[in-house]
Motif scaffolding. Structure first.
Motif, PDB file in Angstrom:
ATOM      1  N   PRO A 148      58.500  -0.553  -5.759  1.00 19.39           N
ATOM      2  CA  PRO A 148      60.032  -0.623  -5.667  1.00 19.39           C
ATOM      3  C   PRO A 148      60.308   0.697  -3.938  1.00 19.39           C
ATOM      4  CG  PRO A 148      59.806  -1.096  -8.150  1.00 19.39           C
ATOM      5  CD  PRO A 148      58.627  -0.560  -7.624  1.00 19.39           C
ATOM      6  N   GLY A 149      60.545   0.174  -3.050  1.00 21.20           N
ATOM      7  CA  GLY A 149      60.867   1.448  -1.787  1.00 21.20           C
ATOM      8  C   GLY A 149      60.261   1.673  -1.188  1.00 21.20           C
ATOM      9  N   VAL A 150      58.399   1.662  -1.764  1.00 21.83           N
ATOM     10  CA  VAL A 150      57.189   2.203  -1.424  1.00 21.83           C
ATOM     11  C   VAL A 150      56.588   1.116  -0.380  1.00 21.83           C
ATOM     12  CG1 VAL A 150      55.520   3.724  -1.765  1.00 21.83           C
ATOM     13  CG2 VAL A 150      57.467   4.178  -2.864  1.00 21.83           C
ATOM     14  N   ILE A 151      56.372   0.039  -1.174  1.00 20.54           N
ATOM     15  CA  ILE A 151      55.049  -1.229  -0.933  1.00 20.54           C
ATOM     16  C   ILE A 151      55.643  -1.715  -1.833  1.00 20.54           C
ATOM     17  CG2 ILE A 151      53.020  -1.796   0.062  1.00 20.54           C
ATOM     18  CD1 ILE A 151      52.193   1.333   0.289  1.00 20.54           C
ATOM     19  N   ASP A 170      52.913   4.023  -7.250  1.00 19.51           N
ATOM     20  CA  ASP A 170      52.340   3.727  -8.773  1.00 19.51           C
ATOM     21  C   ASP A 170      52.776   2.126  -9.024  1.00 19.51           C
ATOM     22  OD1 ASP A 170      51.782   3.777 -11.765  1.00 19.51           O
ATOM     23  OD2 ASP A 170      53.203   3.711 -12.246  1.00 19.51           O
ATOM     24  N   VAL A 171      51.656   1.538  -8.982  1.00 19.77           N
ATOM     25  CA  VAL A 171      52.905   0.361  -9.681  1.00 19.77           C
ATOM     26  C   VAL A 171      52.132  -0.229 -11.390  1.00 19.77           C
ATOM     27  CG1 VAL A 171      51.851  -2.645  -9.053  1.00 19.77           C
ATOM     28  CG2 VAL A 171      51.997  -0.442  -6.911  1.00 19.77           C
ATOM     29  N   SER A 172      53.198  -0.232 -11.935  1.00 17.50           N
ATOM     30  CA  SER A 172      53.597  -0.377 -12.698  1.00 17.50           C
ATOM     31  C   SER A 172      53.387  -1.686 -13.329  1.00 17.50           C
ATOM     32  CB  SER A 172      54.528  -0.063 -14.192  1.00 17.50           C
ATOM     33  OG  SER A 172      55.854  -0.261 -13.374  1.00 17.50           O
ATOM     34  N   ASP A 173      54.364  -2.881 -12.266  1.00 18.81           N
ATOM     35  CA  ASP A 173      54.103  -4.333 -12.847  1.00 18.81           C
ATOM     36  C   ASP A 173      53.390  -5.011 -11.716  1.00 18.81           C
ATOM     37  OD1 ASP A 173      54.941  -6.802 -12.201  1.00 18.81           O
ATOM     38  OD2 ASP A 173      57.363  -6.289 -12.672  1.00 18.81           O
ATOM     39  N   PRO A 174      52.768  -5.116 -11.187  1.00 20.07           N
ATOM     40  CA  PRO A 174      52.616  -5.730 -10.320  1.00 20.07           C
ATOM     41  C   PRO A 174      52.470  -6.804  -9.681  1.00 20.07           C
ATOM     42  CG  PRO A 174      50.604  -6.220 -11.891  1.00 20.07           C
ATOM     43  CD  PRO A 174      51.556  -5.284 -12.797  1.00 20.07           C
ATOM     44  N   VAL A 217      55.408  -4.496   3.321  1.00 22.71           N
ATOM     45  CA  VAL A 217      56.812  -3.858   3.389  1.00 22.71           C
ATOM     46  C   VAL A 217      56.512  -2.565   3.036  1.00 22.71           C
ATOM     47  CG1 VAL A 217      59.613  -3.772   2.889  1.00 22.71           C
ATOM     48  CG2 VAL A 217      58.152  -6.034   2.768  1.00 22.71           C
ATOM     49  N   GLN A 218      56.063  -2.114   4.425  1.00 23.34           N
ATOM     50  CA  GLN A 218      56.243  -0.361   4.266  1.00 23.34           C
ATOM     51  C   GLN A 218      58.017   0.133   4.010  1.00 23.34           C
ATOM     52  OE1 GLN A 218      52.859   1.170   6.243  1.00 23.34           O
ATOM     53  NE2 GLN A 218      52.295  -0.826   6.845  1.00 23.34           N
ATOM     54  N   HIS A 219      58.463   1.192   3.251  1.00 25.74           N
ATOM     55  CA  HIS A 219      59.955   1.498   3.495  1.00 25.74           C
ATOM     56  C   HIS A 219      59.532   2.907   3.984  1.00 25.74           C
ATOM     57  CE1 HIS A 219      61.778  -1.206   1.332  1.00 25.74           C
ATOM     58  NE2 HIS A 219      60.761  -1.588   0.437  1.00 25.74           N
ATOM     59  N   LEU A 220      57.856   3.716   3.615  1.00 29.32           N
ATOM     60  CA  LEU A 220      57.791   4.974   3.835  1.00 29.32           C
ATOM     61  C   LEU A 220      57.164   5.104   4.991  1.00 29.32           C
ATOM     62  CD1 LEU A 220      57.149   6.932   0.374  1.00 29.32           C
ATOM     63  CD2 LEU A 220      59.104   5.971   1.393  1.00 29.32           C
ATOM     64  N   THR A 221      56.969   6.195   6.004  1.00 31.14           N
ATOM     65  CA  THR A 221      55.832   6.639   7.146  1.00 31.14           C
ATOM     66  C   THR A 221      54.460   7.124   6.486  1.00 31.14           C
ATOM     67  OG1 THR A 221      56.519   8.404   7.140  1.00 31.14           O
ATOM     68  CG2 THR A 221      57.458   7.184   8.633  1.00 31.14           C
ATOM     69  N   PRO A 222      53.430   7.332   6.794  1.00 33.08           N
ATOM     70  CA  PRO A 222      52.589   7.984   5.740  1.00 33.08           C
ATOM     71  C   PRO A 222      52.956   9.596   5.453  1.00 33.08           C
ATOM     72  CG  PRO A 222      52.243   7.013   8.584  1.00 33.08           C
ATOM     73  CD  PRO A 222      53.297   6.824   8.280  1.00 33.08           C
ATOM     74  N   ASP A 223      53.778  10.141   6.426  1.00 33.13           N
ATOM     75  CA  ASP A 223      54.030  10.942   5.492  1.00 33.13           C
ATOM     76  C   ASP A 223      54.754  11.488   4.473  1.00 33.13           C
ATOM     77  OD1 ASP A 223      55.894  11.127   6.689  1.00 33.13           O
ATOM     78  OD2 ASP A 223      55.934  12.825   7.919  1.00 33.13           O
ATOM     79  N   GLY A 224      54.971  10.292   4.031  1.00 29.57           N
ATOM     80  CA  GLY A 224      55.903   9.968   2.800  1.00 29.57           C
ATOM     81  C   GLY A 224      57.630  10.108   3.517  1.00 29.57           C
TER      82      GLY A 224
END
Length: 675
Positions: free
Chosen positions: A83-86, A74-78, A154-161
Motif C-alpha cells: 500500500p502506498g508503493v505498488i 514489502d508485501v506481507s499480504d499478497p 499502480v505505482q505511487h513512487l518514482t524509481p528513486d522512491g
C-alpha cells in the motif's frame, strides 16, 4: 557470484568448475518471460487523480512484471500489495486487488536495480457429488495472471522512491498459449440456475468454470465450480435437497451472512464478497486467460427459502387459503426477494393427520414443505387450484430486461464510416462513451472505436457501450443487438433509420413542450424536478399489458408492438410505458430543463429489475423514481413525491433496491452515490 571447485582424485585433469546455485537461479530467471513496466505518464489525469502510461500488451501469464526501483518494498499480504508503493487491481475502478509477490529482481544487475512483481500460482480442487459420494479432482488454473485478461498496476513512487503527485497506472494485457473462449454469455434459466455458454476453443480438452471470491484468506478466493468438456455449464449441479427441502446456487453466495439471518440474530454481521465469474479453456494441460462473465443479473439467483412467509399464518384454521401468494427466498447477494408461489398437486401427499404440501417458488428449484392439517382442507384438489390461481394473480413482475451483447473476436467485420455528430444531446462520462453514444444517435451500424479503445484511462468497450445505451434517451438503442470484434461495434438496430429519426424528433418536440409548460425562470433544481415529475405522472400511465408481454429473459423477446414501452417515446409521446421508459423520459425533459441527470438500473429486493434516475443538486446527487411516484389513481402530494430527491437510503420497505454496475462505466460509478 561464485563457483564450487571439485577435485577429482586419482586423475591428472584440471579441477572441474560447476555453476553455483545462485548462477543457476540467475540463468533460470533470465530465461523466463519478464516485461518491464513504464515509469512515465503518457496521459495525465485520464481519470481524475491518476496518470496513465501506455498499455503493455502480450505479457505471458507466467511472466514477471519488473519496475526500475532503488527502494525496497514489502508485501506481507499478497492481496493488498504494498500500500502506498505498488498495488495491482483487476478492474479499471481499482477496487479488485490481485495477489502477487514482490521481490528485488534477481536478474537485474546491481547498477540497475528493479523490483519484480511475480504471479502467484493457482491450483484448486473441484468437488462433485454423485450418488451420495463426494469426489475431488485437482485443477491447475495457471497463475492469478490467468484469472484476469488484464490488470492495472499502480505505482505511487518514482524509481528513486519519491512520492508521485498522482499515482501512475499501467494496464497490462495478458496472453496464453491456449486461446480463451471468444464468445461468452450468461443468463438465468427458467429454474433459477446460472446458465453459461461460450464458443468452443479448438484443441481444448476441458473448460473450468471459476468463481473468484475476495475473502480474508488467499486460499479461499478461487473456486472451481464447474468442470466440463462441453461449451456450456449450468449451476443446476449445485442444487441440494434434504428431507424434501431444496436449495440451489449456494456455492455462488456474495455475502458471508444473509439479511434474513442478521434480522433473526442481530449480533451477526455480514460482509460483501467481491465476486467474479469466468471460464478457462485447457489444452495440453495449459490454462488460457480467463474470459470473465458479468455477475449483473446473476445476483438474484435463489439460494434458499426464507421461512418468514409463515409468520402468523393460520394453517390450522384456513388451510392453504392462509398461505401467502409470495414465496420469499434468499438470493446469492444476501437479500430476501420474492417470487410467486405455486404448488404441484402431484407432489402433495398425506402423512397421518396432515397434508405435506411442497411449496415452490416460481423460477426457482426451491422447495419448502408445509404441513397443513387435513381437517382444515375440504377438497385438496380445489384448494391447490385456488391457491395457484391467487398466487398467479397477485405476483407482480418488473419491467427491466437483460440485454444481449456477444463478444466475437473470431468474426471480424468492416466498420462503416464515422457519421457526423447528431443534433440531439449526447451524454457520456468519458470520451469513448460519448463517441459511441453519438454514433448510436446518428444511426451507425458499425462503430469503429479502434482509435479510442486502447487509450489509457478509458473504459473497456463493452462497459462504455452499456453506459451509452442507458444514458442516452435519443439513442433509441434499448432493443438493439450488438457484437464486438476488437475495435468495431456492430449494431443490429431494432428500428429502421426512418423510425429512429421519427422517434427522436417526437421526443425532442415533447421534451421542449414539457419544459415550456411547467418550468419557469428562477426555479431551483428541486422545483424543476418536482414540476417535471408531476408532468410525467399526470400525463402517462404504467403499461401493464406491455409488461405482461415480457415473458423471455432478453429484450429481443419483447414483441415489436410493445417496444415503445421501454423507449423514451413510450412515456413522453405515447403516454404509456414501464420503468425504463419513465427513466428515459425524465432524463430527456430534465436535460431540456438544464438539469444534470443519469439513469440508474438495479434490482428490487422484492424481485425484478428496475430503472430510475439521479439528479445533481449543488455538489451532491439525489434519487428520483418517477415510476414509483405514479400512483394507480389520482395524483396526491403524499404518493406523487415520495421518491423525489431522496438519498439512496430513502428506498425502504418494498422499495428497497440494489444498484447494478452496467448503467455507468465502472471507474465513474462511485461519483453518483448520494451523500
Amino acid at each position: 557470484m561464485g563457483v564450487v571447485s571439485v577435485l577429482v582424485l586419482g586423475g591428472d585433469e584440471a579441477p572441474e568448475e560447476r555453476p553455483s546455485k545462485a548462477d543457476e537461479v540467475r540463468e533460470k530467471l533470465l530465461g523466463e518471460g519478464r516485461s518491464e513496466l513504464p515509469t512515465t505518464a503518457d496521459v495525465e489525469e485520464a481519470v481524475p487523480g491518476y496518470d496513465y502510461t501506455s498499455v503493455v500488451t502480450g505479457v505471458g501469464t507466467d511472466d514477471d512484471l519488473t519496475i526500475p526501483a532503488t527502494y525496497d518494498a514489502d508485501v506481507s499480504d499478497p492481496w493488498r500489495g504494498a500500500p502506498g508503493v505498488i498495488e495491482v487491481y483487476a478492474d479499471a475502478a481499482l477496487t479488485r486487488p490481485v495477489p502477487f509477490s514482490l521481490l528485488p529482481d534477481p536478474a537485474a544487475p546491481a547498477s540497475d536495480p528493479r523490483l519484480a512483481l511475480m504471479p502467484v500460482k493457482v491450483r484448486r480442487t473441484h468437488v462433485t457429488r454423485e450418488g451420495g459420494q463426494v469426489k475431488g479432482t485437482l485443477a491447475d488454473l495457471g497463475t492469478y495472471w490467468n484469472l484476469s485478461p488484464h490488470v492495472y498496476v499502480v505505482q505511487h513512487l518514482t524509481p528513486d522512491g519519491t512520492k508521485r503527485p498522482r499515482p501512475l497506472v499501467t494496464q497490462v494485457d495478458f496472453a496464453a498459449a491456449t486461446p480463451a473462449p471468444a464468445q461468452v454469455s450468461s443468463s438465468v434459466s427458467a429454474d433459477g440456475d446460472a446458465l453459461l455458454e461460450w464458443s468452443p476453443v479448438e484443441g481444448a480438452s476441458e473448460y473450468l468454470v471459476v468463481l473468484q471470491q475476495r475473502r480474508d484468506s488467499l486460499d479461499d478466493t478461487v473456486r472451481v465450480v464447474g468442470r466440463t468438456t462441453e461449451p456450456t455449464w449450468s449451476s443446476a449441479a449445485t442444487a441440494r435437497c434434504h428431507r424434501a427441502a431444496c436449495t440451489q446456487n449456494d456455492a455462488m453466495r456474495l455475502t458471508t451472512v444473509d439479511a434474513s439471518l442478521m434480522a433473526s440474530l442481530p449480533r451477526l454481521t455480514s460482509r460483501k464478497v467481491d465476486a467474479r465469474l469466468g471460464v478457462i479453456a485447457v489444452a495440453d494441460r495449459k490454462a488460457s486467460v480467463m474470459t470473465p462473465i458479468g455477475f449483473t443479473g446473476l445476483e438474484t439467483l435463489p439460494v434458499r427459502s426464507d421461512r418468514k412467509w409463515d409468520a402468523g399464518a393460520d394453517l390450522a384454521g384456513s388451510g392453504l387459503a392462509a398461505l401467502p401468494s409470495r414465496f420469499l427466498f434468499v438470493s446469492v447477494d444476501g437479500s430476501t426477494r420474492a417470487t410467486g408461489a405455486f404448488v404441484d398437486r402431484q407432489e402433495v401427499r398425506r402423512q397421518g393427520a396432515s397434508w405435506v404440501v411442497p411449496l415452490r417458488g416460481q423460477g426457482t428449484r426451491l422447495v419448502d414443505p408445509v404441513r397443513v392439517p387435513v381437517a382444515a382442507v375440504d377438497d385438496i384438489d380445489a384448494a391447490v387450484a385456488a391457491f395457484n390461481e391467487r398466487a398467479k394473480r397477485d405476483y407482480p413482475a418488473a419491467g427491466l430486461l437483460d440485454t444481449e451483447v456477444v463478444i466475437d473476436v473470431d468474426a471480424p467485420q468492416q466498420p462503416s464510416p464515422e457519421l457526423p455528430p447528431p443534433d440531439y444531446p449526447v451524454f457520456g462520462s468519458n470520451e469513448l462513451t460519448r463517441f459511441i453514444a453519438g454514433q448510436l444517435i446518428a444511426g451507425s451500424t458499425a462503430i469503429d472505436v479502434s482509435d479510442l479503445a486502447e487509450r489509457p484511462g478509458l473504459p473497456e468497450v463493452g462497459d462504455a457501450l452499456d453506459e451509452a445505451v442507458y444514458q442516452n434517451p435519443y439513442a433509441v438503442a434499448y432493443f438493439d443487438r450488438f457484437s464486438i470484434d476488437g475495435g468495431v461495434i456492430h449494431v443490429q438496430s431494432a428500428f429502421s433509420l426512418a423510425e429512429k429519426r421519427a422517434h427522436q424528433k417526437a421526443v425532442a418536440d415533447a421534451a421542449e413542450a414539457a419544459v415550456a409548460e411547467v418550468v419557469t425562470g428562477g426555479m431551483s433544481v428541486a422545483e424543476k424536478v418536482s414540476a417535471l415529475n408531476r408532468y410525467l405522472v399526470d400525463r402517462a400511465d404504467y403499461d401493464h399489458d406491455a409488461l405482461d408481454s415480457s415473458k423471455g429473459e432478453y429484450r429481443s423477446d419483447i414483441p415489436a408492438r410493445f417496444r415503445y414501452a421501454w423507449e423514451t417515446h413510450g412515456i413522453l409521446v405515447d403516454r404509456r410505458g414501464v420503468c425504463m421508459s419513465y427513466a428515459y423520459a425524465f432524463q430527456a425533459v430534465a436535460e431540456e430543463a438544464g438539469l444534470e441527470t443519469v439513469v440508474v438500473t438495479g434490482e428490487l429486493a422484492d424481485g425484478g429489475g428496475h430503472a430510475w434516475n439521479k439528479v445533481r443538486t449543488g455538489g451532491s446527487w439525489r434519487a428520483v423514481d418517477v415510476t414509483w411516484n405514479d400512483p394507480r389513481g389520482a395524483w396526491t402530494s403524499a404518493t406523487g413525491t415520495r421518491y423525489l430527491m431522496i438519498r439512496d437510503s430513502g428506498f425502504t420497505g418494498n422499495a428497497l433496491r440494489s444498484e447494478r454496475d452496467d448503467w455507468m462505466s465502472d471507474a465513474y460509478l462511485s461519483r453518483y452515490a448520494t451523500r
